[in-house]
Structure formats: structure tokens, C-alpha cells
Design a protein around this motif. Structure first.
Motif, PDB file in Angstrom:
ATOM      1  N   ASN A 177      13.007  -5.201  -3.552  1.00  0.00           N
ATOM      2  CA  ASN A 177      12.760  -4.850  -2.257  1.00  0.00           C
ATOM      3  C   ASN A 177      12.998  -5.784  -1.038  1.00  0.00           C
ATOM      4  O   ASN A 177      12.299  -6.794  -0.909  1.00  0.00           O
ATOM      5  N   PRO A 178      14.074  -5.745  -0.269  1.00  0.00           N
ATOM      6  CA  PRO A 178      14.492  -6.866   0.816  1.00  0.00           C
ATOM      7  C   PRO A 178      13.006  -6.795   1.906  1.00  0.00           C
ATOM      8  O   PRO A 178      12.903  -8.019   2.365  1.00  0.00           O
ATOM      9  N   ARG A 179      12.083  -5.898   1.927  1.00  0.00           N
ATOM     10  CA  ARG A 179      11.013  -6.141   2.900  1.00  0.00           C
ATOM     11  C   ARG A 179      10.181  -7.336   2.026  1.00  0.00           C
ATOM     12  O   ARG A 179       9.413  -7.955   2.811  1.00  0.00           O
ATOM     13  N   THR A 180       9.938  -7.260   0.743  1.00  0.00           N
ATOM     14  CA  THR A 180       9.516  -8.591   0.080  1.00  0.00           C
ATOM     15  C   THR A 180       9.848  -9.983   0.525  1.00  0.00           C
ATOM     16  O   THR A 180       8.825 -10.615   1.008  1.00  0.00           O
ATOM     17  N   TRP A 181      10.882  -9.954   0.782  1.00  0.00           N
ATOM     18  CA  TRP A 181      11.436 -11.401   1.306  1.00  0.00           C
ATOM     19  C   TRP A 181      11.347 -11.489   2.720  1.00  0.00           C
ATOM     20  O   TRP A 181      11.069 -12.825   3.150  1.00  0.00           O
ATOM     21  N   ALA A 182      11.490 -10.666   3.571  1.00  0.00           N
ATOM     22  CA  ALA A 182      11.244 -10.654   4.939  1.00  0.00           C
ATOM     23  C   ALA A 182       9.931 -11.013   5.202  1.00  0.00           C
ATOM     24  O   ALA A 182       9.641 -11.740   6.156  1.00  0.00           O
TER      25      ALA A 182
ATOM     26  N   MET B  72       2.714 -16.507  -2.012  1.00  0.00           N
ATOM     27  CA  MET B  72       3.975 -15.807  -1.131  1.00  0.00           C
ATOM     28  C   MET B  72       5.135 -15.283  -1.729  1.00  0.00           C
ATOM     29  O   MET B  72       5.634 -15.807  -2.862  1.00  0.00           O
ATOM     30  N   GLY B  73       5.182 -13.960  -1.568  1.00  0.00           N
ATOM     31  CA  GLY B  73       6.454 -13.266  -2.183  1.00  0.00           C
ATOM     32  C   GLY B  73       6.271 -12.912  -3.390  1.00  0.00           C
ATOM     33  O   GLY B  73       7.299 -12.577  -4.352  1.00  0.00           O
ATOM     34  N   ALA B  74       4.815 -12.812  -4.020  1.00  0.00           N
ATOM     35  CA  ALA B  74       4.523 -12.429  -5.382  1.00  0.00           C
ATOM     36  C   ALA B  74       3.707 -11.423  -5.285  1.00  0.00           C
ATOM     37  O   ALA B  74       2.812 -11.101  -4.597  1.00  0.00           O
ATOM     38  N   PRO B  75       3.918 -10.321  -6.557  1.00  0.00           N
ATOM     39  CA  PRO B  75       2.904  -9.200  -6.532  1.00  0.00           C
ATOM     40  C   PRO B  75       1.624  -9.472  -7.329  1.00  0.00           C
ATOM     41  O   PRO B  75       1.448 -10.493  -7.976  1.00  0.00           O
ATOM     42  N   GLN B  76       0.710  -8.507  -6.978  1.00  0.00           N
ATOM     43  CA  GLN B  76      -0.662  -8.707  -7.723  1.00  0.00           C
ATOM     44  C   GLN B  76      -0.748  -8.748  -9.134  1.00  0.00           C
ATOM     45  O   GLN B  76      -1.492  -9.235  -9.782  1.00  0.00           O
ATOM     46  N   GLU B  77       0.616  -8.102  -9.480  1.00  0.00           N
ATOM     47  CA  GLU B  77       0.372  -7.926 -11.433  1.00  0.00           C
ATOM     48  C   GLU B  77       0.744  -9.410 -11.865  1.00  0.00           C
ATOM     49  O   GLU B  77       0.605  -9.450 -13.120  1.00  0.00           O
TER      50      GLU B  77
ATOM     51  N   VAL C 154      -3.674  -0.474   1.534  1.00  0.00           N
ATOM     52  CA  VAL C 154      -3.681  -1.689   0.951  1.00  0.00           C
ATOM     53  C   VAL C 154      -3.551  -1.424  -0.927  1.00  0.00           C
ATOM     54  O   VAL C 154      -4.359  -0.511  -1.242  1.00  0.00           O
ATOM     55  N   GLU C 155      -2.574  -1.952  -1.354  1.00  0.00           N
ATOM     56  CA  GLU C 155      -2.524  -1.661  -2.920  1.00  0.00           C
ATOM     57  C   GLU C 155      -3.485  -2.589  -3.726  1.00  0.00           C
ATOM     58  O   GLU C 155      -3.433  -3.839  -3.225  1.00  0.00           O
ATOM     59  N   VAL C 156      -4.249  -2.165  -4.218  1.00  0.00           N
ATOM     60  CA  VAL C 156      -5.323  -2.738  -4.956  1.00  0.00           C
ATOM     61  C   VAL C 156      -5.303  -2.457  -6.790  1.00  0.00           C
ATOM     62  O   VAL C 156      -4.945  -1.279  -6.826  1.00  0.00           O
ATOM     63  N   ASP C 157      -5.742  -3.316  -7.366  1.00  0.00           N
ATOM     64  CA  ASP C 157      -6.131  -3.049  -8.852  1.00  0.00           C
ATOM     65  C   ASP C 157      -7.454  -3.300  -8.834  1.00  0.00           C
ATOM     66  O   ASP C 157      -7.873  -4.489  -8.912  1.00  0.00           O
TER      67      ASP C 157
ATOM     68  N   GLY D 143       2.563  -5.507   3.845  1.00  0.00           N
ATOM     69  CA  GLY D 143       3.918  -5.470   3.678  1.00  0.00           C
ATOM     70  C   GLY D 143       4.342  -5.831   2.305  1.00  0.00           C
ATOM     71  O   GLY D 143       5.689  -5.830   2.151  1.00  0.00           O
ATOM     72  N   TYR D 144       3.594  -5.899   1.224  1.00  0.00           N
ATOM     73  CA  TYR D 144       4.174  -6.172  -0.074  1.00  0.00           C
ATOM     74  C   TYR D 144       3.674  -4.975  -0.860  1.00  0.00           C
ATOM     75  O   TYR D 144       2.786  -4.384  -0.688  1.00  0.00           O
ATOM     76  N   GLY D 145       4.744  -4.882  -1.826  1.00  0.00           N
ATOM     77  CA  GLY D 145       4.413  -3.533  -2.376  1.00  0.00           C
ATOM     78  C   GLY D 145       4.253  -2.267  -1.848  1.00  0.00           C
ATOM     79  O   GLY D 145       4.758  -2.062  -0.920  1.00  0.00           O
ATOM     80  N   LEU D 146       3.120  -1.328  -2.314  1.00  0.00           N
ATOM     81  CA  LEU D 146       2.700  -0.134  -1.541  1.00  0.00           C
ATOM     82  C   LEU D 146       2.009  -0.298  -0.324  1.00  0.00           C
ATOM     83  O   LEU D 146       1.582   0.314   0.377  1.00  0.00           O
ATOM     84  N   SER D 147       1.586  -1.558   0.230  1.00  0.00           N
ATOM     85  CA  SER D 147       0.501  -1.837   1.311  1.00  0.00           C
ATOM     86  C   SER D 147       1.357  -1.839   2.498  1.00  0.00           C
ATOM     87  O   SER D 147       2.512  -2.253   2.580  1.00  0.00           O
ATOM     88  N   THR D 148       0.724  -1.056   3.232  1.00  0.00           N
ATOM     89  CA  THR D 148       1.325  -0.742   4.856  1.00  0.00           C
ATOM     90  C   THR D 148       1.817  -1.839   5.722  1.00  0.00           C
ATOM     91  O   THR D 148       0.682  -3.213   5.555  1.00  0.00           O
ATOM     92  N   PRO D 149       2.887  -2.246   5.903  1.00  0.00           N
ATOM     93  CA  PRO D 149       3.083  -3.453   6.811  1.00  0.00           C
ATOM     94  C   PRO D 149       2.324  -3.645   7.988  1.00  0.00           C
ATOM     95  O   PRO D 149       1.955  -2.603   8.744  1.00  0.00           O
ATOM     96  N   SER D 150       2.215  -4.791   8.441  1.00  0.00           N
ATOM     97  CA  SER D 150       1.266  -4.973   9.662  1.00  0.00           C
ATOM     98  C   SER D 150       1.922  -6.022  10.414  1.00  0.00           C
ATOM     99  O   SER D 150       2.762  -6.827  10.260  1.00  0.00           O
TER     100      SER D 150
END
Length: 337
Positions: free
Chosen positions: A222-227, A69-74, A49-52, A96-103
């Protein structure tokens, strides 16, 4: 004529190739920069999971942010920069978002487990504010209300222009639902072809710091973001209504949204009654995105997150404001007390 047609075809092919290449380069450089800037939290199952995380030595409290929904942590960047020195923060990208592993696991319980895991790992025993925007606003309130013992140590829940799932469910198979479906499908196409780099769906005015704008654009390309966003959108229609929250609650509403502002204000007002220690605050001139993306709006929200939580219920004379009759923030705050 044939020569002109051939030149046109070659030109279009060149533009398409340039767009595809730009999208691929943007995604690659964005991923590399994201990996350089942010941590990867390893979960018990081996997923990441990508974290800051920013918990300074003098921190007396912390805030855990949950994205829309569909927005990054930054996109919490302006708010994080406006927090006081004694307040740390943790922000993250859902699987599923950014560098976080899809689940393959969806629903509330897997998300509640992730929130608890991040609290236990990075916040420990510090008092915590739970803040979420859009669907993230629903998530943090549902976590505090429904997850066993989650409310312990929570000083305040802040729902920022949050999703109200009953209204979302009622929109199914309406024109709004069909438009949302089509939009997310088309955004996948725009992302795959690289067109979203030239005209991003969000942060179109590039209002963050340059490095955040670049990261945001790569995230949306990244198309994965919208999926993932589409799956969350459909899943949210099955979530239960929020009915009870045993901690202070601030509902922050963008005053100038698309559609009927009076209707939007009324829907947001329903969220404020789930706690007997609540306030409802409108951010003048903001819309659903600019409430975080425009620095003055974000700083106003940061003051609510870091300030004293409400201690009593909404007053009986409280009425939601609309964009057609804007009033100073101080005047609205007097109504709430």
C-alpha cells in the motif's frame, strides 16, 4: 526488426499490467482479510484504529505493543504466541497504517492520547508492560516519561532496538538521511506499481505463519504505508531526547545490525541510563528486523517482556558487546547484575 521491437513493447506492457493488477488484487484481498481478523476501535472523533486484543479471563497483566515505523501490528505475532497464559496483549496500527483512519495530527501528544485511550478501553486496571520496537520503542518510553500519570500501573517499559532521536536528528542531511528519503520514496513507487508484492521491503524471507506473511505483504504493497512512514521519519527528528523514566526499563538491542555495531551498541546504551532500574540485553545474531521476525529471537524478547523487571541500575563494569565478539546470553546477563 520492427516486429521484434513491437513484441518487446507488448511484452513489457503485459508485465507492467500484470504487476499493477497483482498489486491491486493483493491490496484488496489483504484489506478484506485484515477486516475479518482484527477489530476496529472507534475513537471519540469517529476515526477508527485497527487493534488486535487478547485479554484472557485468567489475565493478571497485559502488554501494550507499539510498532516500528512502516511496520504492521502483526509483526508481534511470534512474541504474542510466546507470552504466558496469564498475560494478555493489545497491539494496534497507528493512524494511517492498515485499516486505521489517516490523521492530520502528528507529534507526541496525539499519540499519547491514543495509548491512554487503548489502555483505558481494553486493559483497564491490569498492570501493564509497555513494549515498542524501533520508533515504537521511543514512543512507549516517552509516553511513560512525559504523559501525565501515564506511569501509574506500568510495571515495565521494554525498548526493542529503539530509535534514539538525538542520533536521528544528527543524521539529517547526511548520506544516511538521503538514502532513507530515497528508499521510502522508491518504496511508494514499488507499492503503487505492484513490484513490492514480488520483493517486499521487509519480511522478505516470509518467516511468519502463512496468513501473517500474506497480511504483511499486502500492508507493504500500500503506497499509503510508505507515505505515512516518511512523515513519521521526518516528525521523529523533532522529538525531545528521553532523559528520565520513573519505572523499570529493559533495552533490548539487536547485536548484528547494518553499519557499525559498536556505534549502534553505544547509542542503545544511552537509552538504558534514563532509568535507575535498568538492564541492557543483546540478542545474539539478530538484526533490526529479525529480532521480531525470527521465532527464536522473538521468544527471547518475549521472556524479557514477561519476566521480572530489573530492580537496580546497570553495573559500573557493564560494557556493550559487538557482533565481532559474541558471548552467551547468560554471560552478558551476569555482567548486568
Amino acid at each position: 526488426m520492427a516486429s521484434l521491437e513491437r513484441q518487446f513493447a507488448v511484452g513489457m506492457a503485459g508485465l507492467a499490467g500484470a504487476s499493477l493488477l497483482t498489486g491491486a488484487v493483493t491490496r484488496f484481498t489483504g484489506k478484506r482479510e485484515r477486516a475479518r481478523r482484527y477489530l476496529l476501535h472507534e475513537r471519540p472523533d469517529g476515526s477508527l484504529v485497527e487493534v488486535d486484543v487478547h485479554i484472557p479471563p485468567q489475565a493478571q497483566r497485559a502488554v501494550l505493543f507499539d510498532n516500528g515505523m512502516g511496520a504492521p501490528q502483526e509483526y508481534w505475532d511470534w512474541i504474542c504466541g510466546a507470552l504466558p497464559a496469564d498475560m494478555g496483549y493489545v497491539r494496534f496500527n497507528r493512524p494511517g497504517y492498515g485499516l486505521s483512519t489517516p490523521s492530520t495530527q502528528y507529534g507526541l501528544e496525539p499519540h499519547f492520547e491514543l495509548l491512554q485511550e487503548l489502555r483505558d478501553t481494553y486493559i483497564a486496571d491490569l498492570p501493564v508492560v509497555l513494549a515498542g520496537h524501533s520508533l515504537g520503542g521511543y514512543f512507549v518510553a516517552a509516553y511513560a516519561a512525559r504523559h501525565p500519570d501515564a506511569v501509574q500501573g506500568v510495571t515495565h517499559v521494554v525498548m526493542i532496538d529503539a530509535t534514539e532521536v538525538v542520533s536521528l536528528r544528527h543524521s539529517r542531511r547526511t548520506d544516511v538521511d538521503r538514502w532513507s528519503h530515497q528508499r521510502m520514496l522508491m518504496e511508494q513507487v514499488f507499492a503503487a506499481t505492484g513490484l513490492s508484492v514480488f520483493r517486499p521491503a521487509m519480511n522478505a524471507h516470509q518467516q511468519y505463519r502463512p496468513e501473517v506473511n500474506r497480511s504483511y505483504t499486502a500492508f507493504l504493497a500500500n503506497p499509503r504505508t510508505w507515505a505515512k512512514a516518511y512523515r513519521e521519519y521526518r516528525d521523529a527528528m523533532t522529538y525531545p531526547e528521553l532523559t528520565d523514566l520513573d519505572c523499570p526499563l529493559t533495552v533490548v538491542t539487536a547485536e548484528n545490525n547494518f553499519g557499525d555495531n559498536t556505534l549502534h551498541a553505544g547509542i542503545q546504551a544511552r537509552l538504558a541510563v534514563i532509568s535507575d532500574r535498568a538492564r541492557h540485553h543483546f540478542v545474539n545474531g539478530s538484526d533490526h528486523e529479525s529480532i521480531l521476525a525470527v521465532q527464536p529471537h522473538a521468544e527471547e524478547v518475549a521472556e524479557l517482556i514477561a519476566g521480572e523487571p530489573p530492580s537496580g541500575p546497570l553495573g559500573p563494569s557493564w560494557q556493550p558487546s559487538t557482533s565481532t565478539k559474541k558471548r552467551p546470553a547468560a554471560e552478558r546477563e551476569e555482567e548486568l547484575t
